[in-house]
Design a protein around this motif. Sequence first.
Motif, PDB file in Angstrom:
ATOM      1  N   HIS A  10       0.839  -1.211   0.000  1.00  0.00           N
ATOM      2  CA  HIS A  10       0.000   0.000   0.000  1.00  0.00           C
ATOM      3  C   HIS A  10       0.867   1.253   0.000  1.00  0.00           C
ATOM      4  O   HIS A  10       0.618   2.189  -0.771  1.00  0.00           O
ATOM      5  CB  HIS A  10      -0.909   0.016   1.225  1.00  0.00           C
ATOM      6  CG  HIS A  10      -2.110  -0.854   1.091  1.00  0.00           C
ATOM      7  ND1 HIS A  10      -3.327  -0.510   1.608  1.00  0.00           N
ATOM      8  CD2 HIS A  10      -2.288  -2.062   0.513  1.00  0.00           C
ATOM      9  CE1 HIS A  10      -4.201  -1.459   1.357  1.00  0.00           C
ATOM     10  NE2 HIS A  10      -3.586  -2.414   0.696  1.00  0.00           N
ATOM     11  N   ALA A  13       2.777   1.556  -3.383  1.00  0.00           N
ATOM     12  CA  ALA A  13       1.915   1.933  -4.508  1.00  0.00           C
ATOM     13  C   ALA A  13       1.606   3.420  -4.484  1.00  0.00           C
ATOM     14  O   ALA A  13       1.638   4.082  -5.523  1.00  0.00           O
ATOM     15  CB  ALA A  13       0.623   1.117  -4.474  1.00  0.00           C
ATOM     16  N   ARG A  14       1.313   3.950  -3.327  1.00  0.00           N
ATOM     17  CA  ARG A  14       0.990   5.384  -3.237  1.00  0.00           C
ATOM     18  C   ARG A  14       2.189   6.263  -3.616  1.00  0.00           C
ATOM     19  O   ARG A  14       2.022   7.377  -4.094  1.00  0.00           O
ATOM     20  CB  ARG A  14       0.514   5.740  -1.843  1.00  0.00           C
ATOM     21  CG  ARG A  14      -0.840   5.145  -1.526  1.00  0.00           C
ATOM     22  CD  ARG A  14      -1.366   5.647  -0.190  1.00  0.00           C
ATOM     23  NE  ARG A  14      -2.531   4.920   0.237  1.00  0.00           N
ATOM     24  CZ  ARG A  14      -3.771   5.199  -0.144  1.00  0.00           C
ATOM     25  NH1 ARG A  14      -3.985   6.183  -0.981  1.00  0.00           N
ATOM     26  NH2 ARG A  14      -4.786   4.489   0.294  1.00  0.00           N
ATOM     27  N   VAL A  17       3.214   4.983  -7.957  1.00  0.00           N
ATOM     28  CA  VAL A  17       2.276   5.264  -9.054  1.00  0.00           C
ATOM     29  C   VAL A  17       2.496   6.665  -9.626  1.00  0.00           C
ATOM     30  O   VAL A  17       2.633   6.811 -10.848  1.00  0.00           O
ATOM     31  CB  VAL A  17       0.817   5.021  -8.617  1.00  0.00           C
ATOM     32  CG1 VAL A  17      -0.161   5.580  -9.630  1.00  0.00           C
ATOM     33  CG2 VAL A  17       0.574   3.533  -8.403  1.00  0.00           C
ATOM     34  N   TYR A  52      -1.441  -0.342  -8.762  1.00  0.00           N
ATOM     35  CA  TYR A  52      -2.566   0.161  -7.962  1.00  0.00           C
ATOM     36  C   TYR A  52      -3.710  -0.846  -7.944  1.00  0.00           C
ATOM     37  O   TYR A  52      -4.324  -1.092  -6.907  1.00  0.00           O
ATOM     38  CB  TYR A  52      -3.029   1.505  -8.530  1.00  0.00           C
ATOM     39  CG  TYR A  52      -3.745   2.372  -7.538  1.00  0.00           C
ATOM     40  CD1 TYR A  52      -3.042   3.202  -6.675  1.00  0.00           C
ATOM     41  CD2 TYR A  52      -5.127   2.362  -7.453  1.00  0.00           C
ATOM     42  CE1 TYR A  52      -3.699   4.008  -5.755  1.00  0.00           C
ATOM     43  CE2 TYR A  52      -5.790   3.158  -6.537  1.00  0.00           C
ATOM     44  CZ  TYR A  52      -5.067   3.971  -5.687  1.00  0.00           C
ATOM     45  OH  TYR A  52      -5.716   4.754  -4.784  1.00  0.00           O
ATOM     46  N   THR A  55      -2.971  -3.729  -5.720  1.00  0.00           N
ATOM     47  CA  THR A  55      -2.917  -3.321  -4.318  1.00  0.00           C
ATOM     48  C   THR A  55      -4.302  -3.048  -3.749  1.00  0.00           C
ATOM     49  O   THR A  55      -4.630  -3.493  -2.651  1.00  0.00           O
ATOM     50  CB  THR A  55      -2.050  -2.050  -4.175  1.00  0.00           C
ATOM     51  OG1 THR A  55      -0.772  -2.299  -4.731  1.00  0.00           O
ATOM     52  CG2 THR A  55      -1.899  -1.666  -2.722  1.00  0.00           C
ATOM     53  N   THR A  61      -9.500   1.168  -8.458  1.00  0.00           N
ATOM     54  CA  THR A  61      -8.722   1.584  -9.626  1.00  0.00           C
ATOM     55  C   THR A  61      -9.616   2.248 -10.662  1.00  0.00           C
ATOM     56  O   THR A  61      -9.231   3.256 -11.262  1.00  0.00           O
ATOM     57  CB  THR A  61      -7.989   0.379 -10.238  1.00  0.00           C
ATOM     58  OG1 THR A  61      -7.171  -0.218  -9.235  1.00  0.00           O
ATOM     59  CG2 THR A  61      -7.122   0.797 -11.406  1.00  0.00           C
TER      60      THR A  61
END
Length: 143
Positions: A10, A13-14, A17, A52, A55, A61
């Motif tokens: 998590h 990914a934040r 991305v 994303y 995750t 998404t």
Amino acid sequence: MMKPGTLILHAAARFLVPLQLLFSVFLLLRGHNEPGGGFIAGLVASGAFALYLFTFGAAVTRDLMRVDPRNLIGIGLFFGMISVFPALFNGEPLLTAQWWPIMLPGGTEIKLSTPLIFDIGVYFAVFGSVMLMLIALTEAEEH
């Protein structure tokens, strides 16, 4: 139903991305002069959204994308088609590159071109195609 990703995934990914999306825009903009372009940039952007997707899931998404992937494919095809017309209007063969210098404030000149418009179309078509496939596969697994 698919299990949510780990806490580390998590957080990663934040952070990753937005970086991947910026890199995809970089690849897109330099692509018609150097290696890169719409295809690889679209793959990098879809890789960002795939991270994303894996995750947070398909529904989140889709909310983040805000545009249906099928519409992105259509937009990409539209940009690809309009890139051929400037050459025809100038009496040149189909797909002949056209360049338009644009002066920015501060005296900087940039050049808009039909290859860039075509690359933007490829970018959207590739991004939409890959995301349509990934979301469909993920949603099929979740049900």
